[in-house]
Design an enzyme around this catalytic site. Structure first.
Site, PDB file in Angstrom:
ATOM      1  N   LYS A 174       0.852  -1.190   0.000  1.00 15.81           N
ATOM      2  CA  LYS A 174       0.000   0.000   0.000  1.00 15.81           C
ATOM      3  C   LYS A 174       0.891   1.243   0.000  1.00 15.81           C
ATOM      4  O   LYS A 174       1.478   1.603   1.011  1.00 15.81           O
ATOM      5  CB  LYS A 174      -0.903  -0.008   1.238  1.00 15.81           C
ATOM      6  CG  LYS A 174      -1.517   1.333   1.650  1.00 15.81           C
ATOM      7  CD  LYS A 174      -2.461   1.898   0.626  1.00 15.81           C
ATOM      8  CE  LYS A 174      -3.074   3.206   1.139  1.00 15.81           C
ATOM      9  NZ  LYS A 174      -2.172   4.373   1.061  1.00 15.81           N
ATOM     10  N   SER A 228       4.132   8.621  10.193  1.00 15.57           N
ATOM     11  CA  SER A 228       4.064   9.427  11.414  1.00 15.57           C
ATOM     12  C   SER A 228       3.933   8.545  12.651  1.00 15.57           C
ATOM     13  O   SER A 228       3.404   7.429  12.595  1.00 15.57           O
ATOM     14  CB  SER A 228       2.872  10.385  11.342  1.00 15.57           C
ATOM     15  OG  SER A 228       1.651   9.682  11.485  1.00 15.57           O
ATOM     16  N   GLU A 249       8.811   2.404  11.439  1.00 14.93           N
ATOM     17  CA  GLU A 249       9.805   3.459  11.280  1.00 14.93           C
ATOM     18  C   GLU A 249       9.047   4.779  11.301  1.00 14.93           C
ATOM     19  O   GLU A 249       8.312   5.106  10.361  1.00 14.93           O
ATOM     20  CB  GLU A 249      10.584   3.279   9.977  1.00 14.93           C
ATOM     21  CG  GLU A 249      11.442   2.035   9.971  1.00 14.93           C
ATOM     22  CD  GLU A 249      12.223   1.860   8.683  1.00 14.93           C
ATOM     23  OE1 GLU A 249      12.061   2.695   7.770  1.00 14.93           O
ATOM     24  OE2 GLU A 249      12.989   0.897   8.588  1.00 14.93           O
ATOM     25  N   CYS A 283      12.381  11.760   7.711  1.00 17.94           N
ATOM     26  CA  CYS A 283      12.400  11.453   9.137  1.00 17.94           C
ATOM     27  C   CYS A 283      13.795  11.605   9.716  1.00 17.94           C
ATOM     28  O   CYS A 283      13.959  11.888  10.903  1.00 17.94           O
ATOM     29  CB  CYS A 283      11.860  10.056   9.391  1.00 17.94           C
ATOM     30  SG  CYS A 283      12.769   8.738   8.563  1.00 17.94           S
ATOM     31  N   GLU A 384       8.189  17.508  15.237  1.00 16.95           N
ATOM     32  CA  GLU A 384       8.617  17.200  13.871  1.00 16.95           C
ATOM     33  C   GLU A 384       7.848  18.077  12.885  1.00 16.95           C
ATOM     34  O   GLU A 384       6.646  17.895  12.682  1.00 16.95           O
ATOM     35  CB  GLU A 384       8.398  15.724  13.555  1.00 16.95           C
ATOM     36  CG  GLU A 384       8.962  15.326  12.195  1.00 16.95           C
ATOM     37  CD  GLU A 384       8.782  13.856  11.883  1.00 16.95           C
ATOM     38  OE1 GLU A 384       9.723  13.248  11.333  1.00 16.95           O
ATOM     39  OE2 GLU A 384       7.708  13.315  12.187  1.00 16.95           O
TER      40      GLU A 384
END
Length: 481
Positions: A174, A228, A249, A283, A384
């Site tokens: 996906k 996220s 991750e 990230c 972030e």
């Protein structure tokens, strides 16, 4: 206009609901790049059923043969670098050189995993009882759901699919709804490499529909997700209810600490590259600078000098070094953080605004932004942002710098720039992060474990030998002779 379908059972088929959705070029949002299947829960169930049906035959395929297919796939990635890189730039926005480099990195990771297929070895153990032999074997999990983000639409899927295939698993893939075109091309390359039908199946569409369906499906024995922390937490909770394995991750707020560094210009160059690559939408981006007060003025001057050389523009323009943000929503989010920083009194030294009065027509461009004298508790320093925003925090000494480095919920990557061996020992030992970089930015390598701690990750690290820990089960075998 090109209309793309899902890839299930080795065939291109439309969504069961017949729905499609368009994607647009973030550099020129009026340009529609194509329409993609808006998949349903029924499609997700079909893809999982197909992967289940293909699982035993693929697991029984000799591991060296699986590795040989992956090696062919890596060669095809190399051969299509320019074509696939252009697709990445068109749908994601990053500069073409970055996009081509991403495809090359994906090829390198696939090559490594091709070799790992033949290294899924077990162990033999001496028995405590005479007449027995004892050993372990590695077996595939079964069906793995690979749920991927938009910022690296080639390397992240390859990072998940290649080890899954190497160790004998089947996959339902996906991609992000923002970047499905790259995913379609990856399926074409896997098919060309000779992958049997049903071993990897592609679903495009909304994560809230098909992503959730995959996470809830008891036939999916492993879920590997990059994105996220908030969505990763949701996946972890749902997977825990049925004891499915997860590999997450997640986000990062990665510090670069500068302390007793004789080459401040070199440090600034590394920091700016790591902060503004992919428009800061990584990230592992360096997203805060923590510097001693004694070196701060000189470092900031050099950072601003390197930032001034960044050329923002359409990623297909050869002179561009930073492309647009991926969407209007991302641009608006970045701008909210910048406005908060200005209102709270942090010193805005560069950037601080969108480039163009009409982003929906002119593109989602944002100026490279630098703040100085940012408080340690500011959202600029703790949250972030996922954009081209670099806050500078000033500290007295290394102890304070390490305290600030550890002072967020994230623990993905961290960098130190210094000439002092004692600083290196303290930093690498005390900073809570999954990856530590000394005297360079946060660039990882294609065969080294990749992952984070705290709210930056869960489960086995990806890349390199640690991938096996997620994609296989260990079975202990006792034989009486």
């Amino acid at each position: 206009m090109m209309q793309h379908r899902n890839f299930i059972r080795g065939e291109w088929i439309p969504s069961s609901g017949g729905g499609r959705y368009p994607i647009r070029n973030p550099a020129r949002p009026a340009d529609c790049l194509g329409e993609f299947a808006d998949s349903t829960e029924i499609d997700a169930g079909t893809a999982v059923e197909t992967a289940v049906g293909a699982a035993q035959a693929w697991a029984d395929t000799p591991a060296p043969q699986r590795g040989a297919l992956l090696f062919r796939f890596s060669q095809l990635l190399e051969e299509s670098k320019n074509e696939l890189g252009r697709i990445v730039t068109l749908e994601q926005g990053k500069a073409l050189g970055e996009a081509v480099g991403e495809v090359g990195r994906a090829a390198a990771e696939a090559r490594f995993m091709a070799g790992e297929a033949s290294r899924a070895t077990g162990h033999t153990f001496p028995s405590e009882r005479p007449g027995y032999s004892c050993h372990t074997v590695s077996e595939p999990l079964g069906v793995v759901a690979a749920i991927c983000p938009w910022n690296f639409p080639v390397v992240t899927p390859v990072r998940k699919i290649a080890p899954a295939l190497a160790f004998g698993n089947t996959v339902v893939f996906k991609p992000s709804s923002l970047t499905p075109w790259s995913a379609v091309h990856l399926m074409e390359l896997l098919d060309k490499a000779g992958l049997p039908p049903g071993v990897v199946n592609l679903l495009t569409g909304r994560g809230s529909v098909i992503g959730d369906a995959l996470v809830r499906d008891a036939r999916v024995r492993g879920i590997t997700f990059t994105g996220s922390t908030e969505i990763g937490t949701h996946i972890y909770e749902a997977a825990a209810r049925r004891l499915s394995r997860v590999q997450l991750e997640l986000g990062g707020k990665n510090p670069a600490v500068i302390m007793d560094c004789p080459d401040l210009d070199g440090a600034a160059r590394e920091i700016v590259a790591a902060a503004f690559l992919c428009s800061g939408q990584r990230c592992t981006a360096i997203s805060r600078v923590v510097v001693s007060e004694a070196e701060a003025d000189r470092l900031v001057e050099r950072i601003l000098s390197h930032v001034a050389r960044i050329k923002v523009g359409d990623g297909l323009d050869p002179s561009t070094t930073m492309g647009p943000l991926v969407s209007l929503g991302q641009l608006s989010s970045v701008d909210r953080y910048v406005r908060q920083g200005v209102e709270s009194g942090s010193a805005l030294l560069a950037g601080g605004q969108a480039l163009g009065e009409d982003p929906e027509r002119q593109g989602y461009y944002y100026a490279p932004t630098v703040f100085d004298r940012v408080p340690a508790n500011s959202p600029l320093a703790t949250e972030e942002i996922f954009g081209p925003v670099l806050p500078v925090l000033r500290v007295r000494d290394l102890d304070e710098a390490i305290t600030i480095a550890n002072g967020t919920r994230y623990g993905l990557a961290a960098s130190l720039f210094t000439s002092q061996l004692n600083h290196i020992h303290q930093f690498t030992g005390r900073v809570r992060a999954g990856m530590i970089h000394v005297n360079h930015g946060t660039a990882s390598q294609a065969h080294i474990p990749f992952g984070g701690v705290k709210d930056s990750g869960q489960g086995a690290y990806s890349i390199g030998p640690t991938a096996r820990e997620f994609y296989t089960n260990a079975k202990a075998v006792y034989v009486r002779w």
